[in-house]
Structure formats: C-alpha cells, structure tokens
Design a protein around this motif. Structure first.
Motif, PDB file in Angstrom:
ATOM      1  N   THR A 152      -1.110  -3.407   6.717  1.00 54.45           N
ATOM      2  CA  THR A 152      -2.316  -4.152   7.091  1.00 54.45           C
ATOM      3  C   THR A 152      -3.072  -4.673   5.885  1.00 54.45           C
ATOM      4  O   THR A 152      -3.924  -5.542   6.018  1.00 54.45           O
ATOM      5  CB  THR A 152      -3.257  -3.263   7.928  1.00 54.45           C
ATOM      6  N   SER A 153      -2.750  -4.156   4.697  1.00 52.06           N
ATOM      7  CA  SER A 153      -3.442  -4.618   3.497  1.00 52.06           C
ATOM      8  C   SER A 153      -2.941  -5.980   3.040  1.00 52.06           C
ATOM      9  O   SER A 153      -3.646  -6.715   2.357  1.00 52.06           O
ATOM     10  CB  SER A 153      -3.237  -3.621   2.353  1.00 52.06           C
ATOM     11  N   SER A 154      -1.676  -6.312   3.396  1.00 48.30           N
ATOM     12  CA  SER A 154      -1.043  -7.576   2.984  1.00 48.30           C
ATOM     13  C   SER A 154      -1.033  -7.761   1.478  1.00 48.30           C
ATOM     14  O   SER A 154      -1.126  -8.875   0.971  1.00 48.30           O
ATOM     15  CB  SER A 154      -1.739  -8.776   3.662  1.00 48.30           C
ATOM     16  N   ARG A 155      -0.907  -6.678   0.742  1.00 49.84           N
ATOM     17  CA  ARG A 155      -0.836  -6.775  -0.719  1.00 49.84           C
ATOM     18  C   ARG A 155       0.608  -7.034  -1.126  1.00 49.84           C
ATOM     19  O   ARG A 155       1.475  -6.181  -0.974  1.00 49.84           O
ATOM     20  CB  ARG A 155      -1.357  -5.500  -1.383  1.00 49.84           C
ATOM     21  N   ASP A 156       0.863  -8.204  -1.696  1.00 53.27           N
ATOM     22  CA  ASP A 156       2.227  -8.581  -2.041  1.00 53.27           C
ATOM     23  C   ASP A 156       2.681  -8.017  -3.382  1.00 53.27           C
ATOM     24  O   ASP A 156       3.793  -8.310  -3.831  1.00 53.27           O
ATOM     25  CB  ASP A 156       2.357 -10.103  -2.032  1.00 53.27           C
ATOM     26  N   ASP A 157       1.840  -7.205  -4.017  1.00 51.63           N
ATOM     27  CA  ASP A 157       2.284  -6.482  -5.203  1.00 51.63           C
ATOM     28  C   ASP A 157       2.685  -5.046  -4.867  1.00 51.63           C
ATOM     29  O   ASP A 157       3.003  -4.263  -5.754  1.00 51.63           O
ATOM     30  CB  ASP A 157       1.198  -6.461  -6.282  1.00 51.63           C
ATOM     31  N   ASP A 158       2.694  -4.705  -3.578  1.00 54.02           N
ATOM     32  CA  ASP A 158       2.929  -3.331  -3.140  1.00 54.02           C
ATOM     33  C   ASP A 158       4.367  -3.189  -2.657  1.00 54.02           C
ATOM     34  O   ASP A 158       4.643  -3.113  -1.465  1.00 54.02           O
ATOM     35  CB  ASP A 158       1.945  -2.966  -2.029  1.00 54.02           C
ATOM     36  N   ALA A 159       5.291  -3.145  -3.609  1.00 53.68           N
ATOM     37  CA  ALA A 159       6.711  -2.994  -3.280  1.00 53.68           C
ATOM     38  C   ALA A 159       7.310  -1.803  -4.010  1.00 53.68           C
ATOM     39  O   ALA A 159       8.475  -1.793  -4.372  1.00 53.68           O
ATOM     40  CB  ALA A 159       7.480  -4.265  -3.596  1.00 53.68           C
ATOM     41  N   GLY A 160       6.489  -0.791  -4.262  1.00 53.39           N
ATOM     42  CA  GLY A 160       6.994   0.460  -4.783  1.00 53.39           C
ATOM     43  C   GLY A 160       7.371   0.430  -6.250  1.00 53.39           C
ATOM     44  O   GLY A 160       6.796  -0.303  -7.058  1.00 53.39           O
TER      45      GLY A 160
END
Length: 539
Positions: free
Chosen positions: A59-67
C-alpha cells in the motif's frame, strides 16, 4: 517521495531491537518442533529479502522497496563509482546526495529493516529447535538460521561504524538474538563493534559445523561452502588475513569463474550460472509490480522501467572507466563516450542491434543511453521485456578469489597473491594484464581496483570504502566528471557523515539508543567539497 518521513507500517514481519524479540503468536514448545512444520519457515527466511514491498508493504507504493538488491543499489550509490541522474524520477537520489543520513527518511529505514526482519525469522527458527537435537534435518535448519543471522549482521555492521581495527569498542548496531539480553525488552543499546563481530563469528562457526556433509537442494539456500564464504567476509572485515585466505579457498572450491565469453554480453541475472554460490531466485512469478525491482532501476534493457523509460540510468564514474584497459573484457560492461560497447554486439531490440541499441529511442519506453551507462546486467525475457525480473547474486566465486588474493598479500605471501591475481585476470578478463604491485599495500590497492570493476553494481562499494578506511572520491578538480553537479563532492575517510544513522522508528521506541549516540558527527556534503582529495586508484 524523498521527503523525510516516519514509517508507520510494514509487511508484518517486523523486528525491532528495542524489544529484542518481536512477540507474535509463539511457536510450539521446543520439544514439539518438527522438520515439516519448520520447512516453510526456513524457506521464508531465505526468500524474504527478495520480496517486493518487503519493508513498507504494497500500500506504500514505494518503488525503491525491493529488498536486498535495492539495498545494494543504495550502498553503491553512496560510493564513488556509480552515477545516476538528479531528477524526481530517481528513487535513490537520497543515496547519491547523502540525505539518506537523515534518520527520518525512508531509505535508511529500509536498509535497516530488510535485515532486522530477516533476523526475526532466523531467530524464530533458532528458538524452535533444541540446540542439542540429533535430528539431521533440524541440525541443518539450525545451522542455516545462524548463518543467515550472521549474514544480516555482516550486512549492517560496516555502515554504522568505521572499520573493525581500532574501533572495536565503539558503538555499532543492537544485537537481537533468539533470547532476551536484558530484563527490560524496551532497552537494547547498540552493541560494540567487537560484540557484533563476536556474535557473527560464533554463529558462523556453529553453522559450518552444522552444515558438514549437507547437500542443498537449491542455490537459494546456505550450505557449508557459503558459510565459509560468509566467514571469509567477516575475517576480511576484521583483518584476520590468514583466516580469510583459508576460508575463501574453502568457499570457492569447485566453483569456476565466468569466462571472458560469458561476460562479453549482458549477464549476471541467472542463479544457475556455475560461478554463483548463493543468490535470490527472482523469476517473473515473484513480481506483481514492474517498478520495485532491480531491473527497473539498475538494468538498461527493460521495456517498462525507471532506468529506460525516463533515462534514469546507472552509469560508471568516468574516472574509474578510464582506468580499465581497452584489452579488458569488462570495459564492455559500460558504453563509452561514443555509446559503443562490445557487449552490445549480441543484443537486439526493436529491430536494431549492436551499438544502435544504445542510441535507440522509443517514446515513453526507452531513452538513449548516457555515456558510460552500464550494460552489465541482463534480465528475464531479454531487451524490451516488461517483466523486470532477474536473479540476484549474493556470493560468487570471483569475490572469494579477490578476498583470497588480498588476504594472502596482507598475511605476508605477496608473491603468491600476485601470481593468483595475474592468473585470474589474464585467464578470465584481460589477456594483457600484468600486476605491477610489489608489496602488500600496493597489492591491496590493486585488489580494491579489481573489486571496484568486477563487483560494480553488486553492493560492495561502501563496505570496501569503510573497511579499508578510504575516502569517497567522485571527481577531480582538474579532470572531467560525469556526476550531476549536486552529487559532485568528495568525502574524507574519517568524516562522521559516512556512517548511517539509526532510523527514527527505532530511536523512538528503544530507550537504549538516545539521540546523543546516533552517529551525529559530520555534515551533509555539498557540491564542490574537497576537490583535491584523491583515493590512490583514480588519480
């Protein structure tokens, strides 16, 4: 997107050092633990750091959040050798300009929580297994969980305090284990560097013993050789040179190197490659969203990505590029100033091939490459694919070779180290290579250069800067620079601003970490800082 923020949600696997163990519905009693029940837990422990939205939630839609892959990208963008654009489309500009040292920002929290979340899962496995178990499956699970926990602390420690030697008694990160460390779970101060590394070594020693004779079913797991590789890294950071050399040799035994032919085209995306020792298997089935993925932000071949779609490419610093000999196959991992790369000779996209791919413009899909854009990394589906998937390498044989060379040199065997390095580079990268280093320090610097080229984009840039006590040198006052003006600065080796800050969410809840102990030294660098600083490699 990059404004300061306090994170208030994640994806349900939260570990906060102030409580030492995050309490959910507890596992069954140790005596009731059985392999079948733990199998899914162990699988999840390994895979969690490759999940999309693994910290902040979808739900944050943060596109830098890929582990883990995007943590690696953040760390390399802190360094001197990777460049990206200064634009509103660049999710990682905070790392390039060092505003990721602001402890209210999302980026430093992500780089913290990825590993503490995985530590939580490792601790759950460890506390579910009797330490005296004779069950062979449980012994392996226990060993793997300890190795994972050691990996996580190795992935945190270099960024929160300066190099191990000389800083052993300084504060590092809190230890979160499978048991409480104090009577007050809300009080968990930062452990010292020495204490953190003692725990790392304790876990790895146990893992190596527990994994004796175990044959893993996939490279996504840790086996004994990977555990040796992790201990080689730890010994390297601690400057236990002789031990690092031995561990690296044991780790890499049986693993070949990429050949010149294999790296003469975009690669580094397939866990089945023979030189990969450990990695994340990130197939298209893993990706429900195109953008929070490493091919979207690091790769240069996607048909639906930030890098290609808005020109937010990741480039090599021209200062380092110019030091790579033209006979070295790795020169082709980036296009040159004329947008030429030999790596593109086998690449086709939208009806064009070779260097024409670099110049190709497809409205809303692909910008032309910048000079020095990387073409090192391939992706599932090939050029133009919108899948944005690709496996991520955590450990490969070339890293172990370079650890062994440096460790041999620093432990007194300069001649042996030099022979080993020349054999590797001449045989696999540059047939014209000659190593001119004749003492331990010079050879260590030569290995640093080789690591900067060989491991570019794989997340090692800043850990090397920190363990070697080197400055960050992005530009020279008398040479060209391809860094955007806002990111064009140099940082001294002892500058306190090199250290990451403990995130606000942690300091708000952990009485053991007052603001006064949160790496407050130094000031954010600005364009033009330290123009005469040099690193001994790109001079």
């Amino acid at each position: 997107m990059l404004v300061g923020m306090t994170i208030v949600s994640s994806c349900g696997v939260d570990t906060f050092p102030e409580s030492q163990i995050v309490t959910e519905e507890q596992k069954a009693d140790i005596s009731a633990a059985i392999p079948d029940r733990l199998k899914a837990d162990v699988t999840g422990m390994f895979s969690v750091i490759g999940n999309q939205f693994c910290v902040f939630g979808a739900t944050s839609s943060r596109d830098d959040d890929a582990g883990f892959p995007t943590v690696c990208l953040s760390q390399d963008l802190n360094g001197p050798d990777m460049i990206s654009d200064n634009s509103n489309y660049n999710w990682f500009s905070a790392s390039s300009k060092y505003s990721d040292r602001i402890y209210t920002y999302a980026n430093p929290y992500m780089r913290w929580a990825v590993f503490y979340n995985q530590i939580k899962l490792a601790n759950d496995v460890i506390k579910s297994i009797d330490s005296a178990t004779e069950n062979p499956v449980l012994k392996v699970y226990l060993a793997q969980a300890k190795a994972v926990r050691a990996f996580d602390y190795l992935s945190l420690a270099p960024y929160y305090q300066f190099k191990y030697k000389g800083n052993e008694d300084k504060l590092c990160v809190p230890l979160v284990l499978d048991y409480l460390l104090s009577d007050d779970p809300s009080y968990n101060p930062r452990a010292t560097v020495k204490e953190v590394y003692e725990q790392i070594m304790k876990d790895l020693d146990a893992a190596i013993i527990g994994l004796e004779g175990y044959t893993r079913v996939a490279k996504t797991e840790i086996d004994q050789q990977v555990a040796y590789g992790l201990r080689a890294r730890a010994n390297l950071y601690m400057e236990n040179w002789a031990a690092a050399a031995v561990d690296a040799e044991k780790a890499m035994t049986g693993y070949p190197f990429y050949s010149k032919e294999e790296v003469s085209q975009p690669a580094f995306n397939d866990i089945t490659d023979a030189n990969w020792m450990w990695g994340l298997n990130l197939t298209p089935d893993n990706f429900t969203d195109a953008y929070p993925s490493w091919p979207s932000v690091l790769g240069s071949f996607s048909g639906d990505a930030y890098s290609t779609g808005v020109g937010s490419y990741k480039d090599i610093n021209v200062l380092l590029f110019n030091k790579i000999p033209p006979t070295d196959v790795r020169k082709g991992w980036w296009v040159d100033e004329n947008l030429h790369s030999s790596n593109l000779s086998s690449v086709s996209w939208n009806g064009v091939s070779g260097d024409a791919v670099a110049k190709l413009v497809i409205p809303d899909v692909k910008y032309a490459y910048n000079p020095y854009t990387n073409v090192k990394f391939a992706q599932y589906g090939g050029p133009g694919s919108t899948q944005n998937a690709g496996d991520w390498c955590i450990m490969r044989s070339e890293e172990m070779l370079l650890i062994r060379v440096e460790a041999l040199a620093m432990s007194g065997n300069v001649a042996g180290a030099k022979t080993l390095l020349e054999s590797f580079v001449k045989g696999y990268r540059d047939p014209s290579y000659v190593c001119n280093a004749n003492d331990a320090t010079a050879l260590q610097n030569e290995v640093w250069f080789q690591r900067r080229v060989e491991l570019w984009g794989e997340g090692f840039s800043m850990s090397d800067i920190m363990r070697l006590g080197k400055p960050v040198v992005r530009y020279h006052n008398n040479k060209e620079s391809n860094f955007p003006e806002a990111f064009k600065f140099n940082i001294k080796a002892n500058d306190g601003y090199l250290l990451l800050r403990i995130p606000q969410r942690e300091t708000n809840n952990n009485k053991g970490i007052p603001e006064s102990s949160n790496n407050n030294d130094g000031a954010q660098p600005v364009s033009g800082d330290n123009p005469t600083l040099r690193d001994g490699i790109t001079d």
